[in-house]
Design a protein around this motif. Structure first.
Motif, PDB file in Angstrom:
ATOM      1  N   ILE A   1       0.823  -1.089   0.029  1.00 40.34           N
ATOM      2  CA  ILE A   1      -0.154  -0.035   0.096  1.00 40.34           C
ATOM      3  C   ILE A   1       0.732   1.451  -0.059  1.00 40.34           C
ATOM      4  O   ILE A   1       0.712   2.051  -0.657  1.00 40.34           O
ATOM      5  CB  ILE A   1      -1.086  -0.073   1.407  1.00 40.34           C
ATOM      6  N   ARG A   2       1.798   1.089   0.689  1.00 40.46           N
ATOM      7  CA  ARG A   2       2.768   2.552   0.897  1.00 40.46           C
ATOM      8  C   ARG A   2       3.747   2.592  -0.338  1.00 40.46           C
ATOM      9  O   ARG A   2       3.794   3.835  -0.870  1.00 40.46           O
ATOM     10  CB  ARG A   2       3.690   2.271   2.199  1.00 40.46           C
ATOM     11  N   VAL A   3       4.002   1.568  -0.841  1.00 42.99           N
ATOM     12  CA  VAL A   3       5.008   1.712  -2.319  1.00 42.99           C
ATOM     13  C   VAL A   3       3.921   2.085  -3.130  1.00 42.99           C
ATOM     14  O   VAL A   3       4.464   3.024  -4.039  1.00 42.99           O
ATOM     15  CB  VAL A   3       5.479   0.224  -2.552  1.00 42.99           C
ATOM     16  N   THR A   4       2.671   1.792  -3.464  1.00 42.83           N
ATOM     17  CA  THR A   4       1.804   2.051  -4.418  1.00 42.83           C
ATOM     18  C   THR A   4       1.521   3.344  -4.334  1.00 42.83           C
ATOM     19  O   THR A   4       1.484   4.100  -5.253  1.00 42.83           O
ATOM     20  CB  THR A   4       0.486   1.253  -4.404  1.00 42.83           C
ATOM     21  N   ALA A   5       1.288   4.045  -3.080  1.00 41.25           N
ATOM     22  CA  ALA A   5       0.944   5.378  -2.670  1.00 41.25           C
ATOM     23  C   ALA A   5       2.117   6.461  -3.293  1.00 41.25           C
ATOM     24  O   ALA A   5       1.882   7.433  -3.953  1.00 41.25           O
ATOM     25  CB  ALA A   5       0.287   5.570  -1.291  1.00 41.25           C
TER      26      ALA A   5
ATOM     27  N   LEU B   1       4.499   5.477  -5.415  1.00 42.39           N
ATOM     28  CA  LEU B   1       4.652   5.723  -6.789  1.00 42.39           C
ATOM     29  C   LEU B   1       3.384   6.405  -7.580  1.00 42.39           C
ATOM     30  O   LEU B   1       3.640   7.001  -8.442  1.00 42.39           O
ATOM     31  CB  LEU B   1       4.591   4.111  -7.252  1.00 42.39           C
ATOM     32  N   ALA B   2       2.359   6.269  -6.796  1.00 42.61           N
ATOM     33  CA  ALA B   2       1.395   7.175  -7.735  1.00 42.61           C
ATOM     34  C   ALA B   2       1.455   8.678  -7.587  1.00 42.61           C
ATOM     35  O   ALA B   2       1.213   9.445  -8.595  1.00 42.61           O
ATOM     36  CB  ALA B   2      -0.065   6.749  -6.877  1.00 42.61           C
TER      37      ALA B   2
ATOM     38  N   VAL C   1       4.515  12.116   0.912  1.00 42.09           N
ATOM     39  CA  VAL C   1       5.475  11.288   0.707  1.00 42.09           C
ATOM     40  C   VAL C   1       6.305  11.109   1.974  1.00 42.09           C
ATOM     41  O   VAL C   1       6.482   9.965   2.709  1.00 42.09           O
ATOM     42  CB  VAL C   1       6.422  11.563  -0.465  1.00 42.09           C
ATOM     43  N   VAL C   2       6.540  12.354   2.660  1.00 43.98           N
ATOM     44  CA  VAL C   2       7.251  12.241   3.720  1.00 43.98           C
ATOM     45  C   VAL C   2       6.476  11.679   5.046  1.00 43.98           C
ATOM     46  O   VAL C   2       7.286  10.942   5.727  1.00 43.98           O
ATOM     47  CB  VAL C   2       7.800  13.735   4.281  1.00 43.98           C
TER      48      VAL C   2
END
Length: 333
Positions: free
Chosen positions: A22-26, A28-29, A96-97
């Motif tokens: 979920i975090r990686v997808t967010a 990258l989006a 992102v932070v």
């Protein structure tokens, strides 16, 4: 059983892989959104090195903008580009932070906190039910008790099989990868403060050894044990089991009952399960019932009393007058 780690575990809300995904997808989006708009607005950007803004420059500029680095070699010069950086890139940078901080919290701080919290829970365990062995029989027993209203968090499951522990943890139970035949393990499960114990290790010799160890540590603890061989019932009782269940013998009784009446076995199964129309219940005699006959109780149909460890049926003289300290076995709806 496998080696123990000594710390109680309980199911977490979200699997680790799902949380990471979920975090990686967010991230990258958000990064993709910034790259897309920067590419559309590339005419509003100025490259002080060669004067040409390529897609590689866009990737570079977006990366250093999101990470708040900013070298000044590529800068927004048009109003639209500056407005996008101010109103869109800055919130993306903050998000992102926050995602990175949330990841740090979830996988470092939160897990350390959760481990500490479970250690505190373990140190203060009381009134819990210890289940040694979470195979078919152990899991069925837990399911039945949960159906009767016992919260899953009240169970402490001891097993060396990772699959069994995963199933128990998914059910909401506390679990501990451990060898329940060891004194130290049962001490860590706070057996002296437990309400009861279920032993279903899968092997009669292991179950009897667990029972012996548990009885040594908790002389008053009610211990229910399942054995598969008739000749192991006596050793199980000698080891300290309060109740010994032999499924083979019980199945034989059901078969015999079905021969004398087609509905007797169904009724016995109905009595044994909370999902039936009626159920067996055990309780202490109430103060207002003392002196009355067993047949006069209002909570259910009285079948038997236990007085000073001895059973008396409803038709025996002892059941004609209830006494303080009696235990009543009744059928309730």
């Amino acid at each position: 059983m496998a080696q123990r780690d000594g710390i109680l575990r309980r199911r977490s809300g979200l699997p680790v892989w799902a949380s990471i995904a979920i975090r990686v997808t967010a991230v990258l989006a958000l990064l993709g959104l910034a790259i897309l708009v920067h590419w559309i607005e590339r005419d509003g950007l100025k490259d002080t090195a060669d004067g040409h803004v390529s897609f590689l420059d866009i990737l570079y500029f977006t990366s250093i903008s999101i990470t708040t680095t900013g070298y000044g070699d590529i800068v927004p010069v048009s109003d639209s580009a500056r407005l996008f950086d101010a109103l869109v890139v800055t919130p993306i940078r903050i998000f992102v932070v926050l995602i990175f901080l949330g990841t740090t919290y979830n996988f470092v701080i939160k897990r350390s906190w959760e481990r500490w919290r479970m250690a505190v829970i373990q140190r203060n365990l009381s009134g819990h039910i210890i289940v040694a062995g979470y195979g078919k029989t152990g899991s069925d027993a837990v399911d039945e008790l949960i159906a009767r209203g016992v919260p899953a968090s009240k169970f402490v499951v001891l097993d060396g099989d990772a699959g069994a522990l995963a199933r128990a943890e998914a059910r909401g139970c506390n679990v501990m990868p451990a060898d329940a035949t060891r004194d130290a393990v049962l001490e860590e499960a706070r057996i002296r403060w437990a309400e009861s114990m279920i032993v279903a290790a899968g092997r009669d010799d292991t179950s009897i050894l667990i029972t012996l160890t548990a009885r040594h540590l908790a002389p008053q603890l009610p211990i229910s044990v399942i054995v598969k061989a008739d000749d192991n019932e006596f050793p199980a009782r000698a080891a300290g089991a309060t109740t010994v269940i032999n499924p083979v013998s019980f199945a034989g009784l059901l078969l015999a009952s079905s021969c004398t009446g087609p509905h007797l076995a169904d009724y016995l199964m109905d009595l044994a399960s909370i999902r039936g129309r009626v159920a067996l219940a055990e309780r202490s005699v109430a103060a207002d019932e003392v002196g009355k006959p067993l047949r006069a109780i209002a909570t259910g149909l009285g079948l038997r009393i236990y007085r000073d460890g001895q059973p008396y049926g409803f038709a025996e003289p002892e059941a004609a007058k209830l006494e303080p300290g009696d235990t009543i076995i009744e059928i309730v709806t």
